[in-house]
Scaffold this motif. Structure first.
Motif, PDB file in Angstrom:
ATOM      1  N   HIS A   1       0.830  -1.198   0.000  1.00  0.00           N
ATOM      2  CA  HIS A   1       0.000   0.000   0.000  1.00  0.00           C
ATOM      3  C   HIS A   1       0.869   1.256   0.000  1.00  0.00           C
ATOM      4  O   HIS A   1       0.604   2.206  -0.743  1.00  0.00           O
ATOM      5  CB  HIS A   1      -0.917   0.008   1.219  1.00  0.00           C
ATOM      6  N   ARG A   2       1.913   1.250   0.832  1.00  0.00           N
ATOM      7  CA  ARG A   2       2.776   2.424   0.927  1.00  0.00           C
ATOM      8  C   ARG A   2       3.450   2.706  -0.410  1.00  0.00           C
ATOM      9  O   ARG A   2       3.537   3.856  -0.835  1.00  0.00           O
ATOM     10  CB  ARG A   2       3.820   2.198   2.030  1.00  0.00           C
ATOM     11  N   THR A   3       3.923   1.654  -1.076  1.00  0.00           N
ATOM     12  CA  THR A   3       4.582   1.823  -2.359  1.00  0.00           C
ATOM     13  C   THR A   3       3.625   2.398  -3.392  1.00  0.00           C
ATOM     14  O   THR A   3       3.969   3.335  -4.138  1.00  0.00           O
ATOM     15  CB  THR A   3       5.146   0.483  -2.849  1.00  0.00           C
ATOM     16  N   GLY A   4       2.404   1.856  -3.455  1.00  0.00           N
ATOM     17  CA  GLY A   4       1.419   2.356  -4.404  1.00  0.00           C
ATOM     18  C   GLY A   4       1.029   3.796  -4.132  1.00  0.00           C
ATOM     19  O   GLY A   4       0.898   4.609  -5.053  1.00  0.00           O
ATOM     20  N   LEU A   5       0.860   4.133  -2.863  1.00  0.00           N
ATOM     21  CA  LEU A   5       0.504   5.503  -2.494  1.00  0.00           C
ATOM     22  C   LEU A   5       1.630   6.471  -2.831  1.00  0.00           C
ATOM     23  O   LEU A   5       1.385   7.591  -3.300  1.00  0.00           O
ATOM     24  CB  LEU A   5       0.172   5.573  -1.004  1.00  0.00           C
ATOM     25  N   ALA A   6       2.868   6.056  -2.578  1.00  0.00           N
ATOM     26  CA  ALA A   6       4.012   6.920  -2.871  1.00  0.00           C
ATOM     27  C   ALA A   6       4.126   7.173  -4.375  1.00  0.00           C
ATOM     28  O   ALA A   6       4.416   8.305  -4.811  1.00  0.00           O
ATOM     29  CB  ALA A   6       5.298   6.302  -2.328  1.00  0.00           C
ATOM     30  N   ARG A   7       3.903   6.146  -5.167  1.00  0.00           N
ATOM     31  CA  ARG A   7       3.963   6.319  -6.626  1.00  0.00           C
ATOM     32  C   ARG A   7       2.825   7.209  -7.107  1.00  0.00           C
ATOM     33  O   ARG A   7       3.002   8.036  -8.015  1.00  0.00           O
ATOM     34  CB  ARG A   7       3.921   4.959  -7.309  1.00  0.00           C
ATOM     35  N   ALA A   8       1.643   7.039  -6.497  1.00  0.00           N
ATOM     36  CA  ALA A   8       0.514   7.899  -6.857  1.00  0.00           C
ATOM     37  C   ALA A   8       0.808   9.347  -6.491  1.00  0.00           C
ATOM     38  O   ALA A   8       0.473  10.279  -7.243  1.00  0.00           O
ATOM     39  CB  ALA A   8      -0.751   7.415  -6.155  1.00  0.00           C
ATOM     40  N   LEU A   9       1.458   9.553  -5.341  1.00  0.00           N
ATOM     41  CA  LEU A   9       1.822  10.904  -4.921  1.00  0.00           C
ATOM     42  C   LEU A   9       2.790  11.535  -5.921  1.00  0.00           C
ATOM     43  O   LEU A   9       2.672  12.725  -6.263  1.00  0.00           O
ATOM     44  CB  LEU A   9       2.442  10.861  -3.529  1.00  0.00           C
ATOM     45  N   GLU A  10       3.744  10.762  -6.405  1.00  0.00           N
ATOM     46  CA  GLU A  10       4.691  11.270  -7.406  1.00  0.00           C
ATOM     47  C   GLU A  10       3.955  11.672  -8.681  1.00  0.00           C
ATOM     48  O   GLU A  10       4.263  12.708  -9.296  1.00  0.00           O
ATOM     49  CB  GLU A  10       5.750  10.207  -7.712  1.00  0.00           C
TER      50      GLU A  10
END
Length: 455
Positions: free
Chosen positions: A393-402
């Motif tokens: 989840h953290r990885t997906g959220l971080a990529r979405a934030l980028e």
């Protein structure tokens, strides 16, 4: 994997117990239950969602296998949204193995790990983030961990992601209107597009930032206890965990390997690691123990630097200080019960404000726990109802934030609107991967293979 067949499994842990629960899910659930279970009143049908007392019967010879309860639940009002049957038998290997074999003989197959929850996801009963939270609930070790796991199971994280997606979708719709009708007088609020994206960005950043606390709640933090020989590291470990975990003797170098144990501080799992004393090694075993300490220090979330308050500051203490380097650390001056000898000015010159304790008399251990908690988590907890505890989840959220950051940059700059739209779509798709709107068999296998067979 077939999703139109009927699966079965033992859903309770293996071993002897008062009750064993076996579960069926699929189109043959009612048929199989009727074939192997007879109610005490002799009835042959099951009313949905009603518990019956009766006996498990071997259809081949009508022998009674066990007295049990059974319930049939007609879909879609079930966990998987399929027809579900459950048997509550006595616990034990033999009886559960026999009942399971009867279910298989009657037409079911053994479930794969996590297949019940996988079917719940595929049927739309829960999303993928909720499905992963099922395992978090099962594996919870503290009240705090359980609270956040249940919150995410009930859709707290999914709801927050849904709100972010809604803002991004609104921004995308408005942006695409500008792309599709560039020459026309279209009523589009370009400032509103920026507002949608900024609000989404703020929400995403909050979720990404929550992972530090979420990881501490879910997986715990490592605190290494370091110092020269015979300063009381093992005594401190024993005092913190309130039991004699490590051997304590007056002989220097008693601890030669890493000794680990877990404590909970305000809902946070803290893994304490007692280590060999750093100094002049007397043999190869001590040298290896010290080398393990040096390798482990860079991996620790926090180092407790233990000093002996009844002895002068030594070159070995300085070596420990240099070995810790820039790692987050707390100084603990032990042996408060003995006359003070350690020169405090040396510590002040290093900018060190130590905690004074007597591990032997368990004085100051609560202060150490509070200081550890504060250094690991900050002076105050976020207090969010939603914490990201899963690295996927953290990885997906971080990529979405980028992607959102790129979209904001292109929206504010002179870039074509197509660039903004592209990054907004990417962010929306990445969030969809978290909740399961977009998935692959590999992703599902990776997630559900960690479950037990009966869940």
């Amino acid at each position: 994997m077939e999703i139109n067949d009927t699966i079965c499994a033992v859903s309770t842990p293996p071993g002897e117990g008062g009750i064993g629960i076996l579960r069926l899910s699929g189109p043959l659930a009612h048929f199989i239950l009727r074939k192997i279970f007879k109610t005490s009143k002799g009835g042959g049908t099951f009313e949905s969602h009603r518990l019956y007392l009766g006996s498990i019967i071997d259809p081949d010879n009508l022998a009674i296998v066990d007295q049990a309860y059974a319930v049939f639940m007609s879909g879609p009002r079930t966990y998987t949204r399929e027809d579900v049957g459950e048997v509550f038998s006595h616990g034990g290997f033999a009886v559960q193995r026999k009942i399971l074999s009867l279910m298989i003989a009657a037409g079911a197959r053994l479930a794969e790990p996590g297949e019940f929850t996988r079917r719940a996801f595929l049927s739309g009963r829960i999303d993928l983030a909720q499905a992963e939270s099922v395992l978090d609930v099962i594996e919870s070790e503290t009240d705090e961990e359980l609270r956040y796991a249940v919150g995410n199971l009930r859709g707290a994280l999914s709801g927050r992601i849904g709100m972010v997606k809604e803002k991004l979708t609104n921004a995308l719709v408005e942006t695409e209107a500008l792309i599709d009708f560039p020459e026309e007088d279209v009523d589009v609020d370009e400032e509103g597009i920026g507002t949608y994206m900024e609000e989404a960005r703020e929400a995403l950043k909050s979720l990404v930032d929550s992972y530090h606390e979420g990881n501490a709640v879910r997986h715990g933090m490592e605190v290494l206890i370091a110092g020269r020989t015979n300063v009381g590291k093992s005594s401190l470990l024993n005092a913190l965990i309130a039991r004699q975990r490590a051997i304590v003797t007056p002989i220097p170098g008693t601890t030669r390997d890493l000794i680990e144990d877990m404590i909970h501080i305000k809902g946070i799992k803290v893994r304490l690691v007692d280590t060999a004393g750093i100094g002049l090694a007397r043999d190869e075993v001590e040298e290896e123990g010290m080398e393990r300490v040096r390798r482990r220090i860079p991996e620790a979330d926090l180092v407790l630097w233990v000093l002996d308050g009844s002895r002068p500051y030594s070159p070995e203490d300085e070596e420990v200080y240099r070995t810790i380097g820039r790692r987050p650390s707390l100084a603990v001056v032990n042996k408060l019960d003995l006359p003070p000898v350690l020169d405090q000015e040396i510590l002040r010159e290093k900018g060190v404000d130590p905690i004074y304790i007597s591990a032997l008399q368990e004085q100051g251990t609560e202060e150490v726990k509070q200081a550890v908690y504060t250094r690991l988590m900050g002076s105050s907890r976020r207090g969010n109802n939603v914490l990201v505890t899963n690295i996927r989840h953290r990885t997906g959220l971080a990529r979405a934030l980028e992607a959102v950051d790129r979209a904001i940059g292109s929206h504010k700059g002179e870039s074509p609107k197509e660039f903004t739209a592209f990054d907004l779509r990417e962010a929306i798709n990445l969030l969809g991967e978290i909740t399961g709107e977009a998935w692959t068999d590999d992703i599902l296998h990776e997630i559900f293979s960690r479950f037990c067979i009966g869940k």
